[in-house]
Design a protein around this motif. Structure first.
Motif, PDB file in Angstrom:
ATOM      1  N   LEU A   1       0.812  -1.209   0.000  1.00 27.22           N
ATOM      2  CA  LEU A   1       0.000   0.000   0.000  1.00 27.22           C
ATOM      3  C   LEU A   1       0.850   1.266   0.000  1.00 27.22           C
ATOM      4  CD1 LEU A   1      -2.815  -0.895   2.584  1.00 27.22           C
ATOM      5  CD2 LEU A   1      -2.944  -0.983   0.087  1.00 27.22           C
TER       6      LEU A   1
ATOM      7  N   ASP B   1       3.317   4.118  -1.087  1.00 27.15           N
ATOM      8  CA  ASP B   1       3.825   4.753  -2.301  1.00 27.15           C
ATOM      9  C   ASP B   1       5.292   5.100  -2.051  1.00 27.15           C
ATOM     10  OD1 ASP B   1       4.471   6.258  -4.500  1.00 27.15           O
ATOM     11  OD2 ASP B   1       2.881   7.745  -4.233  1.00 27.15           O
TER      12      ASP B   1
ATOM     13  N   PRO C   1     -11.132  -2.673   0.660  1.00 25.27           N
ATOM     14  CA  PRO C   1     -10.517  -2.439  -0.653  1.00 25.27           C
ATOM     15  C   PRO C   1     -10.917  -3.513  -1.653  1.00 25.27           C
ATOM     16  CG  PRO C   1      -8.886  -3.236   0.938  1.00 25.27           C
ATOM     17  CD  PRO C   1     -10.147  -3.023   1.700  1.00 25.27           C
TER      18      PRO C   1
ATOM     19  N   ALA D   1      -3.744   3.578  -2.731  1.00 25.09           N
ATOM     20  CA  ALA D   1      -4.864   2.654  -2.916  1.00 25.09           C
ATOM     21  C   ALA D   1      -6.003   2.940  -1.945  1.00 25.09           C
ATOM     22  CB  ALA D   1      -4.383   1.210  -2.743  1.00 25.09           C
TER      23      ALA D   1
ATOM     24  N   SER E   1     -11.094   6.491   0.290  1.00 22.20           N
ATOM     25  CA  SER E   1     -11.820   5.454   1.028  1.00 22.20           C
ATOM     26  C   SER E   1     -12.655   6.083   2.134  1.00 22.20           C
ATOM     27  CB  SER E   1     -10.838   4.448   1.632  1.00 22.20           C
ATOM     28  OG  SER E   1     -11.528   3.479   2.411  1.00 22.20           O
TER      29      SER E   1
END
Length: 348
Positions: free
Chosen positions: A133, A135, A232, A288, A292
């Motif tokens: 997850l 970056d 997810p 990701a 959310s």
């Protein structure tokens, strides 16, 4: 409702991981021990955590040293208490986004290693490999400590409580302490008991309990709220607990979702602003999870000391011992704290 005994060598106040650990270690050593818990066992801070034990605490090697001792005890927990913990190794990672954080880590590394903590510096690509997850473009480096495990805190409480009883300790739940006299007589709605020594392990209520005995513990209760993300598209799997060093944001996998924490709204901050800050960090560090939904999981109060390190000791004026100020990391230190309280009480 059974009555309290008239006397005990030790009265432990608090039935979370610290209190039950103290009761177990005292009873195992032959100390006549009674534990008093205002609610149910493990109903306070012990039940409102992210369910992890780890040994690396950035900038706090003394905490790490207790955590290393405690992890050794947890690996031996089933043999000592008869209760298996089902430890599952996940690892712990702290993400650095500023050069100063890296320099501070390197400066403190010798002390961490001297405390027995296994931790090292890794690059962004390694961090992203350990936690997909992440970056890697948003990270300069990371601290990686493999010795971090998933555990159910209530299993620890139940194991210590059962083993304490096996060694003769008597545990009374739903028994709040209302007064403590100068002769260490502890008063409750169930009756009164006089102790040779009192052990305060009442989590966020430790300051209140200590004040009943005219003992000052510099504690500030804090609220920690845990949040769930939306599920997810792909299950997150066994991610390491991952900390953003700059903000304190922590994430880990929890079944099919991601569990996260970043304190609670500040005194002058709306809940919407706080959630917006969290969402901003998530979007930068973990793309990701950008966009959310964030949903309340559970919350709880924790006892915090001024330096965010546990206060474990004895009052110089009376046989009143305390272990408090764990700031939500009591699971990681409970065995060592219980051993220390046992040794202090026997020595005083």
């Amino acid at each position: 409702m059974s009555a309290l005994p008239a006397r005990a060598d030790a009265v432990v106040i608090g039935g979370g991981v610290i209190g039950t650990s103290a009761a177990y270690h005292l009873a195992e050593a032959g100390v006549n021990t009674v534990l008093l818990e205002r609610g149910g066992l493990g109903g306070g801070a012990s039940a409102h955590t992210a369910g992890m034990v780890r040994t690396y605490f950035p900038g706090l090697p003394e905490t790490g040293q207790r955590a290393v001792r405690s992890l050794t005890a947890y690996h031996d927990f089933a043999r000592r208490t008869g209760t298996p913990l089902g430890l599952r190794r996940l690892g712990f990672m702290a993400l650095f986004t500023d050069e100063r954080q890296i320099a501070d880590f390197e400066d403190g590394l010798p002390d961490q290693r001297a405390a027995g903590v296994g931790v090292g510096l890794i690059g962004p690509r390694e961090a992203a490999a350990l936690n997909p997850l992440v970056d890697e473009r948003a990270v300069l480096a990371a601290a990686w400590s493999p010795e971090a495990y998933h555990v159910d805190g209530l299993d620890i409480v139940r194991g210590y409580a059962a083993a304490a009883r096996d060694h003769g300790a008597r545990l009374f739940t739903h028994t709040p302490v209302t007064r403590i006299d100068d002769d260490n007589t502890v008063h409750t709605p169930r009756g009164s008991i006089t102790a040779d020594g009192i052990v305060c392990a009442a989590g966020p209520w430790s300051g209140e309990v200590a004040s009943l005995a005219s003992v000052d513990l510099p504690l500030t209760p804090r609220t920690m709220e845990m949040l769930f993300t939306d599920a997810p598209s792909a299950p997150p799997g066994d991610l390491p607990m991952t900390l953003h060093a700059a903000s304190g944001l922590r994430i880990r996998a929890w079944k099919d979702r991601v569990l996260l924490a970043m304190g609670a709204p500040q005194a002058d901050e709306s809940r919407e602003s706080w959630l917006g800050r969290i969402a901003g960090h998530l979007g930068r560090l973990f793309p990701a999870l950008a966009g959310s939904g964030l949903h309340r999981a559970w919350s709880g109060d924790f006892d915090a000391s001024p330096g965010n390190t546990a206060l474990i000791g004895a009052d110089p004026g009376r046989r009143f011992l305390y272990a408090a100020g764990f700031t939500g990391a009591g699971l990681c230190q409970a065995p060592a704290a219980g051993e220390t309280l046992r040794d202090l009480l026997i020595a005083t």
